[in-house]
Enzyme design. Structure first.
Site, PDB file in Angstrom:
ATOM      1  N   ASN A 270     -13.170  -9.679 -14.573  1.00 38.07           N
ATOM      2  CA  ASN A 270     -12.329 -10.766 -15.053  1.00 38.07           C
ATOM      3  C   ASN A 270     -10.894 -10.283 -15.218  1.00 38.07           C
ATOM      4  O   ASN A 270     -10.604  -9.444 -16.075  1.00 38.07           O
ATOM      5  CB  ASN A 270     -12.834 -11.284 -16.402  1.00 38.07           C
ATOM      6  N   GLU A 271     -10.002 -10.754 -14.354  1.00 37.18           N
ATOM      7  CA  GLU A 271      -8.546 -10.601 -14.463  1.00 37.18           C
ATOM      8  C   GLU A 271      -8.049  -9.164 -14.359  1.00 37.18           C
ATOM      9  O   GLU A 271      -6.893  -8.888 -14.701  1.00 37.18           O
ATOM     10  CB  GLU A 271      -8.030 -11.260 -15.756  1.00 37.18           C
ATOM     11  N   ASP A 272      -8.865  -8.244 -13.858  1.00 32.54           N
ATOM     12  CA  ASP A 272      -8.369  -6.869 -13.711  1.00 32.54           C
ATOM     13  C   ASP A 272      -7.360  -6.754 -12.573  1.00 32.54           C
ATOM     14  O   ASP A 272      -6.435  -5.933 -12.642  1.00 32.54           O
ATOM     15  CB  ASP A 272      -9.537  -5.907 -13.494  1.00 32.54           C
TER      16      ASP A 272
END
Length: 855
Positions: free
Chosen positions: A429-431
């Site tokens: 998630n969103e890395d």
């Protein structure tokens, strides 16, 4: 050969603080468990969810804790072995049995199996588990790797070094509560041979008329054969026996099923589940059994060029049906996971299904969920987008950590791969967004995986090598997506490929929600707006409840129960841009925030679903609202609060995702009468009308528009703008574009005209309605409603709502939590009775109303 014996080790557990010499052992509150639950049970800490008690329990996460039990064991037959299986230890655990260290664990998500044959006794077996502080151990790991470029959003960077639920470090919707303990079951097994795995590879023909099922069982230690049985609704479909391969320990059979009972998403069909059962045989002895439930379906992620727009599509197709994946994002339903019951999981997923949602995304900062969660999704027809557990940071990649992650991924994919509901795995998630924001190295054209480890973004190796390889090996027919958001290595904000997280409403540029049509993406896997939870939920976390002096919106305690940075300014911004409101009384302020959230989310779904325009024109293939739920009582982006109380936005989303819906948008155009004047400017306000048909049938309808003066209640317009209109199946259809119907032009009357659109079938039945108001609503001269009526029907099955002037946002309220409404937050216009289904009501039920402008 004797059958495998399984003994749950769930009795006689005690705990104490290990680094406090005078700490005494006390019985646990439950098992599985964690330390906060046990301390709270004994009154040693206050409830962290009440008031600001979170601050008073921070010491717990920095202490060391010991759990122990004593158990008896049956004799271990000659040639058999004894194993203790730990399904989950949170997190840094040293396990000692009868004085012998048998396990050192450092990954919350990893199950462990430890042979203890030589250590086990008949009586008085003492099992001791000591848990170190995950926070302190994480800090040490950060210090030991100074060359890594540590950084994250939310929590502390120590979380990046620890394979533990990342939200335990705190998030922008949750508290910092660093738990530890045996959070999943522990059991003793005694066996000569056992089945260690059972899985099915299924292929459904494009014709949907035949399915092949290849079932594999894996045996540990010697045995002869495996009998496979497939059943549906208790009736045997097929049975076959296969020899075990002496080298691999595997037995495999293949079945062909004609006219299979196919698993469909909710609303598109039923959810039949086949039981597959493997029985391990040694001679004539049944040594072990293992069973799973599977669903037969074709599921594909379609990414292909589009007609008339750049980029590629991103949508899911199940059993040849294109699915517009409206849904929501799931976080853990509690900070203390062991107390989430199977029933509570089912109730959560049922709310999702009843809310007309098709998909739920298991977010990457929580846990690989319990089987009960996925079982509920299987049974109720909810598609699952499954993240791996990485979120919002730059994760390190030293060799031992990579190996732990590889095992973690392998074990959890194996554990979950039989669920038909899971249609995609995503790496994080969103890395990738964090990588972009910090300018970390990422060259998509470079495919040398080993070189990625030498950059300042080594986690790419995790997402594009380790996790990709695990999924290719174990679930080759399920799409793997390296991250969320992600789109073929392009910028994560590129709306033409992959999925996006659309946070330019609330975060980012803080756009008006009325502009969501300009913020569309091929698949929007996050977007949202905050709202306060139910007043009852606020009263539940205030130390003195309704009598608490902090019972007002801006109090320090209420503020403490909102973890989003800058939340005061952003809630105020969107309120002041759109509504007339006041902070008192609390009940009406809460209503205004929920109206704000409801209007915002409905706008997104309405405008984005319009872009589902048919084959080859799937310009938006889905939208998942952030977020489904909460992990504690809090003001957040959730549409249902911690106590399963739906916010009003739950119902606006439900309406927009109905099988058939209608939408209107207003656009104002300025037309100077000549090139140079700024005086003589014609202002024209137009409405655009469209419909969405998510059913699989073409529909013929009439579209009727009506208009009222909001101040007088007078009906000013009524016309069928499209007769015998064909709504093609599974797409949107444009209906009309016309000026806002006014009695007199160029006098500003548009700002007081409410327009309602109806879809009516040939029998005159209303199939959809939508009421469009001038915006912003704060400019509208709302009237006190004349004859506003909300009355239970004689059989208490519905509430009938009506009024003599247009009323914005009528919310039904009832003190009794057992009374549930099928719909809520409805707009009322004269001459119409809106009927809302209700359950749990009776002769003593009192229904109250709240609406915009009442205060």
């Amino acid at each position: 050969m004797a059958p495998r014996v399984v003994i749950p080790l769930d009795q006689n557990w005690e705990f104490r603080q290990a680094d406090k010499p005078d700490s005494k052992f006390l019985p646990v509150s439950q098992f599985p468990t964690n330390v906060h639950l046990d301390l709270q049970h004994h009154g040693l800490i206050p409830d962290p969810f009440i008031g600001k008690n979170e601050l008073l329990v921070q010491w717990v996460g920095e202490a060391q804790w010991t759990y122990r039990t004593v158990f008896a064991a049956p004799p271990v037959p000659e040639g058999a072995r004894a194993v203790i299986a730990f399904d989950g230890l949170d997190t840094f655990a040293t396990v000692v049995l009868n004085g012998t260290t048998i396990l050192e664990s450092d990954n919350m998500f990893l199950p462990h199996r430890v042979e203890v044959t030589s250590v086990l006794k008949a009586e008085g077996n003492e099992l001791v588990i000591t848990f170190d502080s995950a926070y302190l151990r994480g800090c040490k790991l950060v210090e030991q790797h100074p060359n890594h470029k540590w950084g994250c959003w939310n929590g502390d960077v120590s979380r990046l070094a620890v394979r533990k639920a990342q939200y335990h470090w705190g998030w922008d919707w949750g508290p910092t509560l660093l738990t530890c303990g045996p959070w999943r079951p522990v059991h003793l097994e005694i066996y000569e041979s056992r089945l260690s795995d059972l899985y099915a590879e299924t292929v459904v023909d494009k014709s949907l008329k035949r399915a092949s099922v290849k079932v594999t069982a894996v045996a540990e230690r010697r045995a002869d054969r495996v009998r496979f049985d497939i059943a549906l609704d208790g009736q045997q479909v097929a049975t076959e026996t296969a020899e075990l391969d002496a080298t691999s320990g595997e037995a495999t059979v293949s079945f062909l099923i004609d006219s299979p009972a196919l698993w469909y998403p909710v609303r598109y069909g039923k959810q039949p589940l086949y039981d597959i059962r493997a029985t391990l045989l040694a001679g004539d002895d049944e040594v072990d059994t293992l069973s799973k439930r599977i669903g037969l379906r074709r599921a594909e992620l379609i990414q292909r060029p589009l007609e008339g727009q750049p980029g590629t599509s991103f949508f899911f197709e199940v059993n040849n049906i294109r699915i517009y994946c409206g849904g929501s994002d799931w976080i853990p339903a509690d900070n203390f996971i062991p107390r989430i019951s199977r029933r509570r999981y089912y109730d959560w997923v049922r709310l999702v299904a009843e809310g007309n949602q098709f998909m739920i995304r298991v977010w990457g900062g929580g846990i690989y969920e319990e089987q009960a969660f996925y079982d509920a999704c299987d049974e109720l027809g909810i598609l699952v987008w499954q993240d791996f557990m990485f979120g919002c940071g730059n994760y390190p990649a030293w060799p031992a950590l990579l190996e732990s992650i590889r095992r973690e991924a392998t074990e959890n994919v194996k554990r979950l791969r039989h669920h038909p509901s899971i249609v995609i795995w995503a790496g994080n998630n969103e890395d990738y967004q964090y990588q972009e924001s910090e300018g970390l190295t990422y060259d998509y054209a470079n495919k040398d995986a080993e070189s990625w480890l030498k950059t300042d973004f080594p986690a790419r190796y995790i997402y594009e090598k380790i996790l990709a390889d695990v999924c290719a090996d174990l679930v080759p027919s399920t799409p793997y997506h390296p991250g969320s958001p992600w789109g073929a290595g392009l910028n994560t904000h590129d709306a033409t490929v992959g999925d996006i997280h659309q946070w330019n409403v609330w975060h980012g540029t803080q756009e008006k929600w009325q502009n969501f049509d300009r913020l569309v993406g091929r698949f929007v896997s996050e977007f949202g707006m905050q709202a306060f939870p139910a007043v009852k939920t606020i009263d539940a976390y205030l130390p003195l409840g309704r009598d608490d002096p902090d019972r007002y919106p801006q109090s320090s305690t209420v503020d403490f129960h909102n973890k989003a940075e800058g939340h005061e300014r952003r809630i105020a911004l969107y309120l002041v841009e759109n509504l007339r409101y006041a902070p008192d009384p609390l009940e009406h302020f809460v209503y205004c925030t929920q109206l704000m959230q409801g209007e915002c989310l409905a706008s997104a779904y309405r405008l984005w679903k319009r872009e589902w325009r048919g084959p080859g024109r799937e310009y938006c293939g889905g939208a998942l609202v952030w977020q489904t739920n909460d992990c504690w009582p809090v003001t957040s982006w959730s549409i249902v609060d911690y106590y399963l109380r739906p916010k009003l936005a739950y119902f606006t989303v439900k309406r927009e995702m109905a099988p058939v819906s209608i939408g209107i948008t207003r656009r104002t155009h300025l037309h100077p009468r000549d090139r140079h004047t700024r005086v003589n400017v014609d202002v024209k306000t137009q409405i655009e009308v469209w419909a969405s048909n998510l059913t699989l049938e073409d529909l013929t309808v009439d579209c009727v528009l009506k208009a009222w003066d909001v101040e007088s209640g007078e009906e000013t317009f009524s016309e069928t703008v499209a007769a015998a209109l064909l709504l093609r199946e599974n797409r949107s259809t444009e209906i009309a574009a016309l000026d806002v119907p006014v009695r007199q032009k160029n006098v500003g009357e548009e700002g007081r005209i409410v327009v309602a659109a109806y879809l009516v079938d040939k029998e005159g039945r209303q199939m959809a309605r939508y009421v469009n108001w001038p915006e912003p609503l704060k400019y509208v001269h709302l009237q006190k409603p004349r004859a506003l009526r909300a009355q239970l029907t004689a059989d208490y099955s519905a509430v009938e709502v009506s009024a003599e002037v247009p009323v914005k946002g009528v919310a039904l309220e009832c003190e009794d939590d057992g009374v549930r409404f099928d719909d809520n937050l409805v707009d009322i216009v004269p001459g119409e009775v809106v009927t809302i289904g209700v359950s749990g009501a009776g002769k003593d039920t009192k229904i109250e109303t709240r609406y915009l402008g009442m205060i």
